[in-house]
Write an enzyme that holds these catalytic residues in place. Structure first.
Site, PDB file in Angstrom:
ATOM      1  N   HIS A 200      10.506  -8.671  24.251  1.00  0.00           N
ATOM      2  CA  HIS A 200      10.077 -10.040  24.531  1.00  0.00           C
ATOM      3  C   HIS A 200       9.173 -10.550  23.402  1.00  0.00           C
ATOM      4  O   HIS A 200       9.392 -11.632  22.837  1.00  0.00           O
ATOM      5  CB  HIS A 200       9.279 -10.098  25.836  1.00  0.00           C
ATOM      6  N   HIS A 240       4.404  -3.965  30.729  1.00  0.00           N
ATOM      7  CA  HIS A 240       4.306  -3.231  29.469  1.00  0.00           C
ATOM      8  C   HIS A 240       2.882  -2.731  29.304  1.00  0.00           C
ATOM      9  O   HIS A 240       1.926  -3.364  29.769  1.00  0.00           O
ATOM     10  CB  HIS A 240       4.657  -4.132  28.273  1.00  0.00           C
ATOM     11  N   ASP A 244       2.696  -1.301  23.780  1.00  0.00           N
ATOM     12  CA  ASP A 244       4.052  -1.850  23.668  1.00  0.00           C
ATOM     13  C   ASP A 244       4.016  -3.263  23.095  1.00  0.00           C
ATOM     14  O   ASP A 244       4.844  -3.634  22.257  1.00  0.00           O
ATOM     15  CB  ASP A 244       4.725  -1.906  25.045  1.00  0.00           C
TER      16      ASP A 244
END
Length: 295
Positions: A200, A240, A244
């Protein structure tokens, strides 16, 4: 009597001369030995000293040292942080294997996690909006290639997701405690996903960098702001870990740079060979960019 005395004196004088001569030779031998030893030592040290004498830092003056601090403060701050975190790392108590990972981002977003856990509808709304943002990233990145003929952002995304798949499979992190999933979150349907690293965030960075190259400043600012909100939401839902998301930002920058090198290399090869895919220079709003066409 006098002859004997004279002979005795001559004999004593001769013996004394021999003794002095022997002592003198011994002293000279010692001096030579000491000199040879000193020469050997000087040669060894001199060779090392020659190497040091040509070292860059040996040419520094005091004003040069202060100049580094004055004109390069950021590397100096990083050097200080290196020493600081070395102290932290070597004195930190390790997390036991039976305990969940320590995540500072999770600690900061505890109130938001509790809010979203108490209001599932709000969590679903935010998840749906985040999925729309992912669709916006995808549409923009593909559009730069399919519509505008500029492959860099698309190639960057392909690099990024490929390496994400490799690393995500190689080290499969445990799902964080208090994870708040949603059926409308991407990937849609509550399916499994890799935690390391965040696609993302990385895709958002790739799209934003392309917008800035094309001087689409307003669009880039919107994407950056939405990416920040996305990061806060992913931490709040425990979608996350902090690492990350941080690596996702770095991955976006890294693979954008790799895609640039790839495109430039292919451009030179195409120009040299005169066949295959051609990357021609075009303009958009006064900005040069590389367009792709086939022979």
């Amino acid at each position: 009597m006098n002859g004997n005395t004279f002979h005795s004196r001559n004999s004593s004088s001769s013996t004394l001369n021999k003794r002095n001569s022997t002592e003198r030779k011994g002293t000279e031998m010692k001096k030579k030995s000491t000199s040879a030893s000193a020469t050997a030592t000087a040669t060894e040290v001199g060779g090392y000293g020659w190497w040091l004498g040509n070292a860059y830092f040996m040419k520094w003056r005091m004003e040069d040292v202060f100049g580094v601090v004055k004109y390069h403060p950021i590397p100096c701050i990083f050097a200080a942080s290196l020493l600081f975190f070395m102290g932290v790392e070597y004195t930190l108590r390790m997390i036991p294997a039976s305990a969940p990972p320590y995540d500072l981002g999770f600690i900061v977003t505890v109130p938001l996690n509790r809010l979203l856990a108490a209001k599932p509808a709000l969590n679903t709304l935010f998840a749906g909006l985040n999925t729309v943002f992912v669709a916006m990233q995808t549409a923009y990145i593909l559009g730069t290639f399919l519509i505008e003929g500029r492959p860099r952002a698309t190639i960057s995304a392909l690099f990024m997701f490929t390496f994400r798949g490799i690393l995500g499979y190689a080290t499969q992190l445990p799902l964080p405690e208090d994870f708040l999933g949603s059926g409308v979150d991407f990937p849609v349907g509550n399916v499994s996903f890799f935690l390391f690293y965040s696609g993302h965030v990385a895709a958002s960075v790739i799209a934003s960098l392309d917008m800035k190259r094309m001087q689409r400043w307003e669009m880039a600012r919107v994407f950056d702001a939405l990416n920040v909100l996305q990061i806060v939401r992913l931490l709040s839902t425990r979608g996350h870990y902090t690492i990350d998301l941080a690596v996702g930002i770095g991955a976006g920058i890294l693979f954008d740079s790799m895609a640039r090198n790839y495109v430039e290399t292919r451009t030179k090869l195409s120009a040299a060979n005169g066949s295959g895919v051609e990357y021609s220079i075009k303009h958009e709003n006064g900005v040069k960019y590389q367009s792709v066409s086939s022979d």
